[in-house]
Design a protein around this motif. Structure first.
Motif, mmCIF file in Angstrom:
data_model
loop_
_atom_site.group_PDB
_atom_site.id
_atom_site.type_symbol
_atom_site.label_atom_id
_atom_site.label_comp_id
_atom_site.label_asym_id
_atom_site.label_seq_id
_atom_site.Cartn_x
_atom_site.Cartn_y
_atom_site.Cartn_z
ATOM 1 N N GLU A 70 -2.838 -44.963 -0.967
ATOM 2 C CA GLU A 70 -2.648 -43.699 -1.679
ATOM 3 C C GLU A 70 -3.821 -42.795 -1.304
ATOM 4 O O GLU A 70 -4.911 -43.271 -1.001
ATOM 5 N N CYS A 71 -3.583 -41.511 -1.340
ATOM 6 C CA CYS A 71 -4.649 -40.567 -0.996
ATOM 7 C C CYS A 71 -4.529 -39.344 -1.898
ATOM 8 O O CYS A 71 -3.427 -38.903 -2.216
ATOM 9 N N ARG A 72 -5.677 -38.840 -2.290
ATOM 10 C CA ARG A 72 -5.708 -37.570 -3.010
ATOM 11 C C ARG A 72 -6.975 -36.833 -2.624
ATOM 12 O O ARG A 72 -7.991 -37.435 -2.264
ATOM 13 N N ILE A 73 -6.887 -35.537 -2.684
ATOM 14 C CA ILE A 73 -8.039 -34.693 -2.378
ATOM 15 C C ILE A 73 -8.874 -34.587 -3.646
ATOM 16 O O ILE A 73 -8.382 -34.151 -4.686
ATOM 17 N N LEU A 74 -10.133 -35.030 -3.555
ATOM 18 C CA LEU A 74 -11.026 -34.973 -4.710
ATOM 19 C C LEU A 74 -11.728 -33.631 -4.816
ATOM 20 O O LEU A 74 -11.950 -33.114 -5.907
ATOM 21 N N ASN A 75 -12.104 -33.094 -3.671
ATOM 22 C CA ASN A 75 -12.904 -31.880 -3.660
ATOM 23 C C ASN A 75 -12.589 -31.118 -2.383
ATOM 24 O O ASN A 75 -12.421 -31.709 -1.326
ATOM 25 N N MET A 76 -12.522 -29.818 -2.500
ATOM 26 C CA MET A 76 -12.311 -28.984 -1.326
ATOM 27 C C MET A 76 -13.200 -27.753 -1.460
ATOM 28 O O MET A 76 -13.170 -27.062 -2.478
ATOM 29 N N ARG A 77 -13.984 -27.508 -0.454
ATOM 30 C CA ARG A 77 -14.874 -26.346 -0.439
ATOM 31 C C ARG A 77 -14.457 -25.464 0.734
ATOM 32 O O ARG A 77 -14.417 -25.928 1.874
ATOM 33 N N VAL A 78 -14.119 -24.222 0.441
ATOM 34 C CA VAL A 78 -13.668 -23.294 1.471
ATOM 35 C C VAL A 78 -14.603 -22.092 1.484
ATOM 36 O O VAL A 78 -14.875 -21.497 0.439
ATOM 37 N N ASN A 79 -15.084 -21.758 2.661
ATOM 38 C CA ASN A 79 -15.941 -20.583 2.839
ATOM 39 C C ASN A 79 -15.288 -19.673 3.867
ATOM 40 O O ASN A 79 -14.718 -20.156 4.848
#
Length: 82
Positions: A45-54
């Motif tokens: 299983e996979c999930r995105i924990l954190n995403m930082r976009v600049n």
């Protein structure tokens, strides 16, 4: 992941913001695809924990301006029980 896109000459700030938003959307989709790839590779299983976009617009001198968008993602991969 990062993307550099040339700014269309003479575009307004509003047009640049629309171009940035569209580019960010592409990177969000790419991050989701990465999670799908991790699921398949690790049979997990996979999930995105954190995403930082600049994102920003950078001047390249005589060659015009470029929109620079960068994303950094952290994933949680959980192995499925057999």
């Amino acid at each position: 992941m990062s993307i550099n896109i040339p700014v269309i000459a003479g575009s307004s700030s509003e047009d640049q913001l629309k171009q940035i938003a569209a580019t960010r959307a592409v990177l969000y989709q790419a991050a989701a695809q990465d999670c799908d790839t991790l699921k398949q590779a690790f049979r997990s299983e996979c999930r995105i924990l954190n995403m930082r976009v600049n994102s920003n617009v950078q001047s390249r001198g005589g060659s015009g301006e470029v929109i620079y968008v960068n994303v950094s993602s952290t994933y949680e991969v959980t192995v499925r029980p057999n």
